[in-house]
Enzyme design. Sequence first.
Site, mmCIF file in Angstrom:
data_model
loop_
_atom_site.group_PDB
_atom_site.id
_atom_site.type_symbol
_atom_site.label_atom_id
_atom_site.label_comp_id
_atom_site.label_asym_id
_atom_site.label_seq_id
_atom_site.Cartn_x
_atom_site.Cartn_y
_atom_site.Cartn_z
ATOM 1 N N CYS A 88 76.384 17.994 54.608
ATOM 2 C CA CYS A 88 77.545 17.461 55.425
ATOM 3 C C CYS A 88 78.096 18.820 56.018
ATOM 4 O O CYS A 88 78.779 18.412 57.082
ATOM 5 C CB CYS A 88 78.438 16.815 54.220
ATOM 6 N N CYS A 142 69.328 29.641 29.982
ATOM 7 C CA CYS A 142 68.668 29.425 28.929
ATOM 8 C C CYS A 142 67.050 29.961 29.263
ATOM 9 O O CYS A 142 66.463 30.774 28.312
ATOM 10 C CB CYS A 142 68.369 27.801 28.585
ATOM 11 N N CYS A 156 64.564 25.106 20.782
ATOM 12 C CA CYS A 156 65.971 25.329 19.986
ATOM 13 C C CYS A 156 67.058 23.988 20.363
ATOM 14 O O CYS A 156 67.804 23.941 19.534
ATOM 15 C CB CYS A 156 66.440 26.378 21.339
ATOM 16 N N HIS A 157 66.550 23.119 21.046
ATOM 17 C CA HIS A 157 67.252 22.055 21.115
ATOM 18 C C HIS A 157 66.583 20.959 20.097
ATOM 19 O O HIS A 157 67.072 20.917 19.069
ATOM 20 C CB HIS A 157 67.178 21.565 22.690
ATOM 21 N N CYS A 187 62.038 24.479 25.495
ATOM 22 C CA CYS A 187 63.199 24.155 25.212
ATOM 23 C C CYS A 187 63.463 23.100 23.926
ATOM 24 O O CYS A 187 64.303 23.432 23.238
ATOM 25 C CB CYS A 187 63.485 22.673 26.669
ATOM 26 N N CYS A 230 85.974 17.340 54.731
ATOM 27 C CA CYS A 230 85.434 16.146 53.553
ATOM 28 C C CYS A 230 86.367 15.167 53.707
ATOM 29 O O CYS A 230 85.982 13.996 53.819
ATOM 30 C CB CYS A 230 85.465 16.617 52.142
ATOM 31 N N HIS A 243 85.467 11.289 53.895
ATOM 32 C CA HIS A 243 85.404 10.565 52.557
ATOM 33 C C HIS A 243 86.519 9.871 51.765
ATOM 34 O O HIS A 243 86.484 9.181 50.835
ATOM 35 C CB HIS A 243 84.615 11.504 51.402
ATOM 36 N N ARG A 279 73.513 18.280 49.214
ATOM 37 C CA ARG A 279 74.274 17.307 49.941
ATOM 38 C C ARG A 279 75.368 18.078 50.661
ATOM 39 O O ARG A 279 75.534 17.713 51.988
ATOM 40 C CB ARG A 279 74.445 16.153 49.108
#
Length: 276
Positions: free
Chosen positions: A237, A129, A91-92, A88, A192, A196, A233
Amino acid sequence: MKKFISITSIVALLCAGGYAAAELADGYTKVDPPNAEHPLDELISGYQFRKEGTQATQDDDFENPGMLLLDQAMDQWSVAEGSEGKACSDCHSDDPLESMQGVGSTYPKFTEEGDHRAFRNIENQINHCRTERMGAKPWKYDKPDMLGMTILVRHADRGEPVNVAIDGDAESYFERGKEMYYTRYGQLDMACSHCHEDNYGNYIRADHLSQGQTNGFPTYRLKWQGVGSVHRRFKGCMKNIRAEPYKVGEEDFLSLELYTSWRGQGLPIETPAVRN
Ligand code: HEC
Ligand code: HEC
């Protein structure tokens, strides 16, 4: 004769007690919604609904178990892999947290032009990448390498406001996510929003219901005894309402990730958060 139970009575059955949001602890991680069309009057981080001990674990970088994966990813950043023999860092830049500033708070989004243009979350971008630029194997979703690097990208923006774009090409993903958010799923026939949006602040069994915000992901969960992605997650749910979950990393959950991110537009990134 078949009996139908209304959503309100299911939620009433599941929920006991009830705290007004105003009674929550100090240090409230709360911001105003981005505009008047937003469905919530106030955006509150899930942090605010957890017990003090859990909050303290998140607040202390030495106690927060999610930080271990961050450390591993910091090392991984400069490890060359794949047919191109690149890391990584090639290039970064050598400083991962600096080079990833302003990135994590904007995902999911469209990246790149031409043939490679696609709607991606951080996980998919990292694998893009790896496979296209490094000639390396993709990392598996929700495994330590992937979780750690995703934490790194998000952590570089810790404290920065969630800032996703929902216009242009992203709009169809946003609309799909919104539709999912208000669709009833599973044997419990719940959306949902029933938990929530309509019931945050109430208790569902022993759990203090939050707004289901995503600003802390990937998150360390005591229940998982480990770190998990936001898609994990979502899956949990959906399983709780006995619905067949969508696949992690794929279009449906990417749409839901964009929509739920926008529901927390402006909330500070907490990654890695700690939840129970
Ligand atoms: C039956 C109620 C219920 C439904 C329906 C439900 N959830 Fe949850 N959800 C919970 C509970 C309980 C928790 C853990 C406590 C909390 O943060 O609310 C949770 C936690 C979350 C979190 C983690 C929040 C944080 O701060 O770490 C997210 C994100 C989430 N839910 C998203 C969703 C999405 C998206 C859907 C619809 C596909 C959904 N939930 C449907 C009960 C529900
Ligand atoms: C051969 C060069 C190369 C390597 C190696 C590489 N990347 Fe990238 N990466 C790019 C280019 C080019 C882009 C697109 C331009 C940009 O946004 O910086 C990009 C974009 C990204 C983005 C999105 C940035 C944004 O602004 O949205 C992330 C995140 C990322 N890379 C992570 C990684 C990680 C993690 C690794 C190592 C596992 C890695 N990259 C390895 C070339 C590379």
